[in-house]
Design a protein around this motif. Structure first.
Motif, PDB file in Angstrom:
ATOM      1  N   PHE A 186      36.428 -43.464 -53.251  1.00  0.00           N
ATOM      2  CA  PHE A 186      37.090 -42.560 -52.305  1.00  0.00           C
ATOM      3  C   PHE A 186      37.381 -43.280 -51.003  1.00  0.00           C
ATOM      4  CE2 PHE A 186      34.379 -39.633 -54.745  1.00  0.00           C
ATOM      5  CZ  PHE A 186      35.233 -38.564 -54.978  1.00  0.00           C
ATOM      6  N   GLN A 187      38.362 -42.803 -50.270  1.00  0.00           N
ATOM      7  CA  GLN A 187      38.462 -43.219 -48.873  1.00  0.00           C
ATOM      8  C   GLN A 187      37.443 -42.380 -48.096  1.00  0.00           C
ATOM      9  OE1 GLN A 187      42.634 -42.075 -47.987  1.00  0.00           O
ATOM     10  NE2 GLN A 187      41.768 -40.770 -46.404  1.00  0.00           N
ATOM     11  N   VAL A 209      35.221 -45.944 -48.764  1.00  0.00           N
ATOM     12  CA  VAL A 209      35.630 -47.061 -47.902  1.00  0.00           C
ATOM     13  C   VAL A 209      36.642 -46.567 -46.875  1.00  0.00           C
ATOM     14  CG1 VAL A 209      35.240 -48.890 -49.600  1.00  0.00           C
ATOM     15  CG2 VAL A 209      37.463 -47.766 -49.521  1.00  0.00           C
ATOM     16  N   ASP A 210      36.824 -47.361 -45.813  1.00  0.00           N
ATOM     17  CA  ASP A 210      37.768 -46.965 -44.765  1.00  0.00           C
ATOM     18  C   ASP A 210      39.189 -46.886 -45.309  1.00  0.00           C
ATOM     19  OD1 ASP A 210      36.029 -46.518 -42.785  1.00  0.00           O
ATOM     20  OD2 ASP A 210      36.222 -48.504 -41.841  1.00  0.00           O
ATOM     21  N   ALA A 211      39.873 -45.809 -44.904  1.00  0.00           N
ATOM     22  CA  ALA A 211      41.219 -45.544 -45.420  1.00  0.00           C
ATOM     23  C   ALA A 211      42.204 -46.674 -45.108  1.00  0.00           C
ATOM     24  CB  ALA A 211      41.733 -44.241 -44.819  1.00  0.00           C
ATOM     25  N   ASP A 212      42.000 -47.322 -43.954  1.00  0.00           N
ATOM     26  CA  ASP A 212      42.994 -48.314 -43.534  1.00  0.00           C
ATOM     27  C   ASP A 212      42.572 -49.748 -43.844  1.00  0.00           C
ATOM     28  OD1 ASP A 212      40.989 -48.216 -41.754  1.00  0.00           O
ATOM     29  OD2 ASP A 212      42.193 -47.540 -40.051  1.00  0.00           O
ATOM     30  N   ASP A 213      41.558 -49.909 -44.682  1.00  0.00           N
ATOM     31  CA  ASP A 213      41.081 -51.259 -44.976  1.00  0.00           C
ATOM     32  C   ASP A 213      41.269 -51.570 -46.466  1.00  0.00           C
ATOM     33  OD1 ASP A 213      39.800 -53.644 -45.215  1.00  0.00           O
ATOM     34  OD2 ASP A 213      37.920 -53.014 -44.286  1.00  0.00           O
ATOM     35  N   LEU A 214      42.412 -52.166 -46.779  1.00  0.00           N
ATOM     36  CA  LEU A 214      42.758 -52.419 -48.183  1.00  0.00           C
ATOM     37  C   LEU A 214      41.807 -53.414 -48.849  1.00  0.00           C
ATOM     38  CD1 LEU A 214      45.057 -51.077 -49.743  1.00  0.00           C
ATOM     39  CD2 LEU A 214      46.178 -53.286 -49.715  1.00  0.00           C
ATOM     40  N   THR A 215      41.327 -54.376 -48.049  1.00  0.00           N
ATOM     41  CA  THR A 215      40.401 -55.353 -48.645  1.00  0.00           C
ATOM     42  C   THR A 215      39.090 -54.661 -49.031  1.00  0.00           C
ATOM     43  OG1 THR A 215      39.809 -55.999 -46.418  1.00  0.00           O
ATOM     44  CG2 THR A 215      41.286 -57.488 -47.588  1.00  0.00           C
ATOM     45  N   ALA A 216      38.709 -53.657 -48.234  1.00  0.00           N
ATOM     46  CA  ALA A 216      37.482 -52.902 -48.567  1.00  0.00           C
ATOM     47  C   ALA A 216      37.673 -52.155 -49.881  1.00  0.00           C
ATOM     48  CB  ALA A 216      37.143 -51.925 -47.449  1.00  0.00           C
ATOM     49  N   ASN A 233      42.271 -35.238 -43.234  1.00  0.00           N
ATOM     50  CA  ASN A 233      41.755 -34.076 -42.521  1.00  0.00           C
ATOM     51  C   ASN A 233      40.404 -34.459 -41.930  1.00  0.00           C
ATOM     52  OD1 ASN A 233      40.921 -31.535 -41.754  1.00  0.00           O
ATOM     53  ND2 ASN A 233      41.014 -30.621 -43.787  1.00  0.00           N
ATOM     54  N   PRO A 234      40.182 -34.371 -40.645  1.00  0.00           N
ATOM     55  CA  PRO A 234      41.058 -33.840 -39.603  1.00  0.00           C
ATOM     56  C   PRO A 234      41.663 -34.900 -38.684  1.00  0.00           C
ATOM     57  CG  PRO A 234      38.804 -33.801 -38.829  1.00  0.00           C
ATOM     58  CD  PRO A 234      38.795 -34.553 -40.135  1.00  0.00           C
ATOM     59  N   LEU A 235      41.431 -36.195 -38.974  1.00  0.00           N
ATOM     60  CA  LEU A 235      41.801 -37.212 -37.983  1.00  0.00           C
ATOM     61  C   LEU A 235      43.178 -37.829 -38.210  1.00  0.00           C
ATOM     62  CD1 LEU A 235      38.321 -38.909 -37.483  1.00  0.00           C
ATOM     63  CD2 LEU A 235      39.625 -37.643 -35.759  1.00  0.00           C
ATOM     64  N   LEU A 236      43.920 -37.296 -39.190  1.00  0.00           N
ATOM     65  CA  LEU A 236      45.295 -37.738 -39.437  1.00  0.00           C
ATOM     66  C   LEU A 236      45.369 -39.245 -39.638  1.00  0.00           C
ATOM     67  CD1 LEU A 236      47.321 -35.360 -39.452  1.00  0.00           C
ATOM     68  CD2 LEU A 236      45.549 -34.908 -37.787  1.00  0.00           C
ATOM     69  N   LYS A 237      44.342 -39.774 -40.329  1.00  0.00           N
ATOM     70  CA  LYS A 237      44.391 -41.200 -40.667  1.00  0.00           C
ATOM     71  C   LYS A 237      45.411 -41.392 -41.779  1.00  0.00           C
ATOM     72  CE  LYS A 237      40.046 -43.035 -39.188  1.00  0.00           C
ATOM     73  NZ  LYS A 237      38.893 -43.855 -39.552  1.00  0.00           N
ATOM     74  N   ILE A 238      46.020 -42.558 -41.791  1.00  0.00           N
ATOM     75  CA  ILE A 238      47.055 -42.839 -42.790  1.00  0.00           C
ATOM     76  C   ILE A 238      46.549 -43.922 -43.745  1.00  0.00           C
ATOM     77  CG2 ILE A 238      49.398 -43.775 -43.122  1.00  0.00           C
ATOM     78  CD1 ILE A 238      49.430 -40.951 -41.933  1.00  0.00           C
ATOM     79  N   THR A 239      46.703 -43.656 -45.030  1.00  0.00           N
ATOM     80  CA  THR A 239      46.392 -44.652 -46.055  1.00  0.00           C
ATOM     81  C   THR A 239      47.718 -45.167 -46.601  1.00  0.00           C
ATOM     82  OG1 THR A 239      44.542 -43.231 -46.638  1.00  0.00           O
ATOM     83  CG2 THR A 239      45.033 -45.032 -48.162  1.00  0.00           C
TER      84      THR A 239
END
Ligand code: PLP
Length: 373
Positions: free
Chosen positions: A92-93, A118-125, A144-150
């Motif tokens: 999961f992210q 793993v962190d949504a924005d860390d592809l290597t992770a 949800n809720p921080l509007l992070k982008i993957t």
């Protein structure tokens, strides 16, 4: 059929009323059907009102087929369990809807399924966390809720390399703004309670994917039994006819509000993928082809409860995606079941407020926030 979402949202799945010539689909309430041609039954996910919705959603999501569920969680968990078995691993992210996060923490291990986050924005992770038994990668963007982008295309490509099935929660974007299948995702899920229903008056969920995977998910779905009744299915179909109009207005309003909030000295931070200073704005622009959505969140510098009490037009309420603007404190609602440490890990503070922007006049919403600040 036209490729236009405006036309598709109105016309796909409409058979009308052949008996009287009415233009809308009748509500077929039968739970008992003649079995000679096809065994139809609500829990088999194949009754006429369910099918009308699925056809519309599949067209809007550029998928082949789908299934309509009684809640978003039914859609999400059924899809997950259909793809996993004892001994498998799911990745999961980190940033997820609280209910999904909580389900991951509490359900999977009991069935012998392991998971990592793993962190949504860390592809290597993502790549590092893949194990020999990883069968599913599950993402949610905007989150949800921080509007992070993957980066959808990047995750889908990575998953293909390892023959892993991808699932995305596309609730925040809606099928109007983002079509993950176009970027290589296998299974798209929605809490239809939000933008698909759009009027804060029903609960449903949906899956859109290939014909092959629909049959795989249907086999489990018939056991878990989370199907939707004919009356609510009809309401969902009715709602979908205006989804493009609603979401376009919500996109416009949310952009206006994000810009306003960013210029306000009493606001500490604003999270909205449409803002140029959002960490992954460029990725959002690439994959949110219809717009940046109606959801944003922000941190107030002062007391969030005092601010919320002073709002007059914007209603304090859980859920999201309705035509009326609503606001919520994730710490008290969607992420209340996570411990303080778990929330801190994903960056959800007590001062964070999540705003679901409605279709009202943007200036009225801005004035409401101004007077409450
Ligand atoms: N996914 C997201 C992003 C949500 O916000 C929610 C509900 O708030 C869900 C899934 C779960 O949907 P439902 O409440 O319809 O089961």
């Amino acid at each position: 059929m036209s490729k236009s979402k405006l036309t598709q949202s109105v016309h796909v799945g409409s058979v009308g009323d052949p008996l009287y010539g009415g233009v809308v689909n009748p509500i077929y309430t039968s739970s008992a059907y003649d079995y000679e041609t096809e065994i139809r039954y609500p829990r088999y996910f194949n009754t006429p009102n369910q099918k009308a919705v699925v056809q519309k959603l599949a067209a809007l999501e550029n998928g082949q087929d789908g299934l309509l569920f009684s809640s978003g969680m039914a859609a999400i968990m059924t899809s997950m369990f259909a793809m996993l078995k004892q001994g498998d691993h799911i990745l999961f992210q980190n940033d997820l809807y609280g209910g999904t996060h909580h389900a991951a923490l509490n359900e999977l291990n009991r069935y012998g399924i392991s998971y990592s986050m793993v962190d949504a924005d860390d592809l290597t992770a993502f790549e590092k966390a893949i194990q020999k038994n990883t069968k599913v990668i599950y993402i949610e963007t905007p989150s949800n809720p921080l509007l992070k982008i993957t980066d959808i295309a990047a995750v889908a490509k990575l998953a293909r390399k390892y023959s892993i099935t991808t699932i995305i929660d596309n609730t925040f974007a809606s099928p109007v703004n983002q079509n993950p299948i176009d970027f290589g995702i296998d299974i798209v899920t929605h809490s239809g309670t939000k933008y698909i229903g759009g009027h804060s008056d029903l609960c449903c969920g949906a899956v859109v994917t290939s014909k092959k995977l629909v049959e795989k998910i249907r086999a489990s779905a018939m056991h878990f039994g989370g199907s939707l009744d004919a009356q609510t299915s009809y309401l969902v179909e009715r709602s979908l006819k205006t989804i493009v109009l609603r979401v376009k207005q919500q996109n416009k309003n949310a952009m206006a509000l994000a810009n306003f909030l960013q210029s306000e000295s009493k606001i500490a931070r604003v999270f909205y993928p449409g803002l140029k200073d959002h960490a992954l704005h460029k990725v959002a622009k690439k994959q949110m082809t219809g717009g940046f959505g109606g959801m944003l969140s922000f941190e107030v510098k002062g007391n969030p409860d005092r601010f919320l009490k002073k709002l007059k037009l914007i209603r304090k309420a859980v859920s999201l995606g309705g035509v009326e603007s609503t606001i919520t404190s994730p710490v008290k609602t969607s992420h209340a079941k996570l411990s303080a440490a778990e929330r801190a890990k994903v960056g959800i503070s007590d001062k964070l407020l999540r705003l679901s922007v409605g279709i009202e006049e943007a200036d009225d919403l801005i004035r409401d926030i101004q007077q409450a600040l």
